[in-house]
Design a protein around this motif. Structure first.
Motif, PDB file in Angstrom:
ATOM      1  N   ASP A 101      -8.996   4.602 -18.476  1.00  0.00           N
ATOM      2  CA  ASP A 101      -9.057   5.507 -17.338  1.00  0.00           C
ATOM      3  C   ASP A 101      -7.811   5.407 -16.477  1.00  0.00           C
ATOM      4  O   ASP A 101      -7.259   4.320 -16.270  1.00  0.00           O
ATOM      5  CB  ASP A 101     -10.274   5.195 -16.463  1.00  0.00           C
ATOM      6  N   ALA A 102      -7.394   6.547 -15.962  1.00  0.00           N
ATOM      7  CA  ALA A 102      -6.282   6.590 -15.006  1.00  0.00           C
ATOM      8  C   ALA A 102      -6.753   6.023 -13.666  1.00  0.00           C
ATOM      9  O   ALA A 102      -7.952   5.943 -13.381  1.00  0.00           O
ATOM     10  CB  ALA A 102      -5.793   8.022 -14.838  1.00  0.00           C
ATOM     11  N   VAL A 103      -5.791   5.660 -12.852  1.00  0.00           N
ATOM     12  CA  VAL A 103      -6.035   5.097 -11.525  1.00  0.00           C
ATOM     13  C   VAL A 103      -5.546   6.097 -10.485  1.00  0.00           C
ATOM     14  O   VAL A 103      -4.506   6.736 -10.681  1.00  0.00           O
ATOM     15  CB  VAL A 103      -5.278   3.752 -11.387  1.00  0.00           C
ATOM     16  N   THR A 104      -6.266   6.213  -9.393  1.00  0.00           N
ATOM     17  CA  THR A 104      -5.841   7.078  -8.293  1.00  0.00           C
ATOM     18  C   THR A 104      -5.162   6.251  -7.212  1.00  0.00           C
ATOM     19  O   THR A 104      -5.333   5.021  -7.160  1.00  0.00           O
ATOM     20  CB  THR A 104      -7.041   7.809  -7.667  1.00  0.00           C
ATOM     21  N   GLU A 105      -4.427   6.937  -6.359  1.00  0.00           N
ATOM     22  CA  GLU A 105      -3.811   6.235  -5.228  1.00  0.00           C
ATOM     23  C   GLU A 105      -4.875   5.627  -4.325  1.00  0.00           C
ATOM     24  O   GLU A 105      -4.682   4.540  -3.778  1.00  0.00           O
ATOM     25  CB  GLU A 105      -2.885   7.177  -4.459  1.00  0.00           C
ATOM     26  N   VAL A 159       1.318   3.607  -8.699  1.00  0.00           N
ATOM     27  CA  VAL A 159       0.219   4.246  -9.428  1.00  0.00           C
ATOM     28  C   VAL A 159       0.708   4.970 -10.688  1.00  0.00           C
ATOM     29  O   VAL A 159       0.106   4.812 -11.759  1.00  0.00           O
ATOM     30  CB  VAL A 159      -0.623   5.144  -8.503  1.00  0.00           C
ATOM     31  N   PRO A 160       1.807   5.731 -10.644  1.00  0.00           N
ATOM     32  CA  PRO A 160       2.302   6.315 -11.901  1.00  0.00           C
ATOM     33  C   PRO A 160       2.707   5.248 -12.936  1.00  0.00           C
ATOM     34  O   PRO A 160       2.509   5.455 -14.141  1.00  0.00           O
ATOM     35  CB  PRO A 160       3.509   7.145 -11.474  1.00  0.00           C
ATOM     36  N   LEU A 161       3.239   4.123 -12.475  1.00  0.00           N
ATOM     37  CA  LEU A 161       3.551   3.035 -13.411  1.00  0.00           C
ATOM     38  C   LEU A 161       2.277   2.514 -14.069  1.00  0.00           C
ATOM     39  O   LEU A 161       2.242   2.262 -15.277  1.00  0.00           O
ATOM     40  CB  LEU A 161       4.272   1.885 -12.701  1.00  0.00           C
ATOM     41  N   ILE A 162       1.235   2.319 -13.270  1.00  0.00           N
ATOM     42  CA  ILE A 162      -0.049   1.866 -13.804  1.00  0.00           C
ATOM     43  C   ILE A 162      -0.542   2.849 -14.863  1.00  0.00           C
ATOM     44  O   ILE A 162      -0.936   2.457 -15.965  1.00  0.00           O
ATOM     45  CB  ILE A 162      -1.103   1.720 -12.682  1.00  0.00           C
ATOM     46  N   ASN A 163      -0.540   4.112 -14.521  1.00  0.00           N
ATOM     47  CA  ASN A 163      -1.070   5.120 -15.444  1.00  0.00           C
ATOM     48  C   ASN A 163      -0.220   5.262 -16.699  1.00  0.00           C
ATOM     49  O   ASN A 163      -0.756   5.443 -17.793  1.00  0.00           O
ATOM     50  CB  ASN A 163      -1.268   6.448 -14.719  1.00  0.00           C
ATOM     51  N   GLU A 223       7.747  -3.900  -7.924  1.00  0.00           N
ATOM     52  CA  GLU A 223       6.936  -2.729  -8.275  1.00  0.00           C
ATOM     53  C   GLU A 223       6.289  -2.902  -9.652  1.00  0.00           C
ATOM     54  O   GLU A 223       5.111  -2.573  -9.835  1.00  0.00           O
ATOM     55  CB  GLU A 223       7.785  -1.463  -8.233  1.00  0.00           C
ATOM     56  N   ALA A 224       7.032  -3.426 -10.601  1.00  0.00           N
ATOM     57  CA  ALA A 224       6.476  -3.672 -11.932  1.00  0.00           C
ATOM     58  C   ALA A 224       5.347  -4.698 -11.861  1.00  0.00           C
ATOM     59  O   ALA A 224       4.315  -4.558 -12.527  1.00  0.00           O
ATOM     60  CB  ALA A 224       7.572  -4.141 -12.887  1.00  0.00           C
ATOM     61  N   ALA A 266       0.834  -1.210   0.000  1.00  0.00           N
ATOM     62  CA  ALA A 266       0.000   0.000   0.000  1.00  0.00           C
ATOM     63  C   ALA A 266       0.866   1.255   0.000  1.00  0.00           C
ATOM     64  O   ALA A 266       0.566   2.230  -0.707  1.00  0.00           O
ATOM     65  CB  ALA A 266      -0.937  -0.002   1.199  1.00  0.00           C
ATOM     66  N   ASP A 267       1.947   1.224   0.759  1.00  0.00           N
ATOM     67  CA  ASP A 267       2.836   2.394   0.848  1.00  0.00           C
ATOM     68  C   ASP A 267       3.598   2.664  -0.446  1.00  0.00           C
ATOM     69  O   ASP A 267       4.152   3.754  -0.617  1.00  0.00           O
ATOM     70  CB  ASP A 267       3.832   2.226   1.998  1.00  0.00           C
ATOM     71  N   ARG A 268       3.632   1.717  -1.365  1.00  0.00           N
ATOM     72  CA  ARG A 268       4.314   1.906  -2.658  1.00  0.00           C
ATOM     73  C   ARG A 268       3.426   2.636  -3.667  1.00  0.00           C
ATOM     74  O   ARG A 268       3.791   2.781  -4.836  1.00  0.00           O
ATOM     75  CB  ARG A 268       4.739   0.569  -3.259  1.00  0.00           C
ATOM     76  N   ALA A 269       2.268   3.113  -3.239  1.00  0.00           N
ATOM     77  CA  ALA A 269       1.312   3.755  -4.153  1.00  0.00           C
ATOM     78  C   ALA A 269       1.954   4.865  -4.969  1.00  0.00           C
ATOM     79  O   ALA A 269       1.697   4.985  -6.172  1.00  0.00           O
ATOM     80  CB  ALA A 269       0.105   4.290  -3.383  1.00  0.00           C
ATOM     81  N   GLU A 270       2.804   5.666  -4.358  1.00  0.00           N
ATOM     82  CA  GLU A 270       3.367   6.800  -5.106  1.00  0.00           C
ATOM     83  C   GLU A 270       4.327   6.361  -6.207  1.00  0.00           C
ATOM     84  O   GLU A 270       4.619   7.138  -7.116  1.00  0.00           O
ATOM     85  CB  GLU A 270       4.012   7.819  -4.182  1.00  0.00           C
TER      86      GLU A 270
END
Length: 160
Positions: free
Chosen positions: A42-46, A23-27, A134-135, A16-20
């Protein structure tokens, strides 16, 4: 490695703490794949990411397996890195698939892992497996989260 409910909870917090980072990788991958396949994704939010992390870890059988692979990747470091290339790819691919879910999302998670992994490189101060982790998180969770039109529609191949 010993996995306990407390360790699974610790790994959930780390994910959960790796969101920052995730999430940019997802987007980024959604933008790139959307462009390649001529579709809007659609983009994903944290907040969405963290909510889905909670969903994955609420399923104890799924959680223990995800936690084990995350823990292995976080600790994995092979001197010179390249000799460990296969094992971190194997673990990353399986982690992405496990998070993504059932077919066809499972296979898409595996494929997307390799797509994300090629362009994502971690901090040199971290173990070599962290960027693969992370990937894998990005690939697996992006499959679970809404935003792909083809997933949000009824399949024309359903037989009633």
């Amino acid at each position: 490695m010993r996995l306990t409910p407390a360790r699974v909870s610790e790994e959930r917090s780390w994910v959960a703490d790796r969101a920052e980072t995730v999430v940019p990788l997802i987007n980024d991958v959604r933008d790139d794949l959307g462009e390649r396949f001529d579709t809007e994704v659609d983009a994903v939010t944290e907040a969405q990411y963290r909510g889905e992390v909670d969903t994955v870890f609420a399923d104890g059988d799924l959680a223990v397996n995800v936690a084990a692979m995350v823990a292995l990747l976080r600790e994995l470091d092979v001197e010179g890195d390249y000799p460990g290339f296969v094992v971190d790819e194997l673990l990353g691919r399986e982690l992405a698939a496990t998070i993504a879910g059932t077919q066809p999302l499972r296979t898409l998670g595996e494929a997307t892992f390799h797509y994300v992994d090629v362009g994502h490189h971690g901090d040199e101060s971290e173990n070599a497996g962290v960027d693969d982790c992370e990937a894998a998180l990005a690939a697996g969770f992006q499959e679970r989260l809404p935003g792909w039109d083809w997933v949000d529609r009824d399949s024309p191949f359903a037989v009633e």
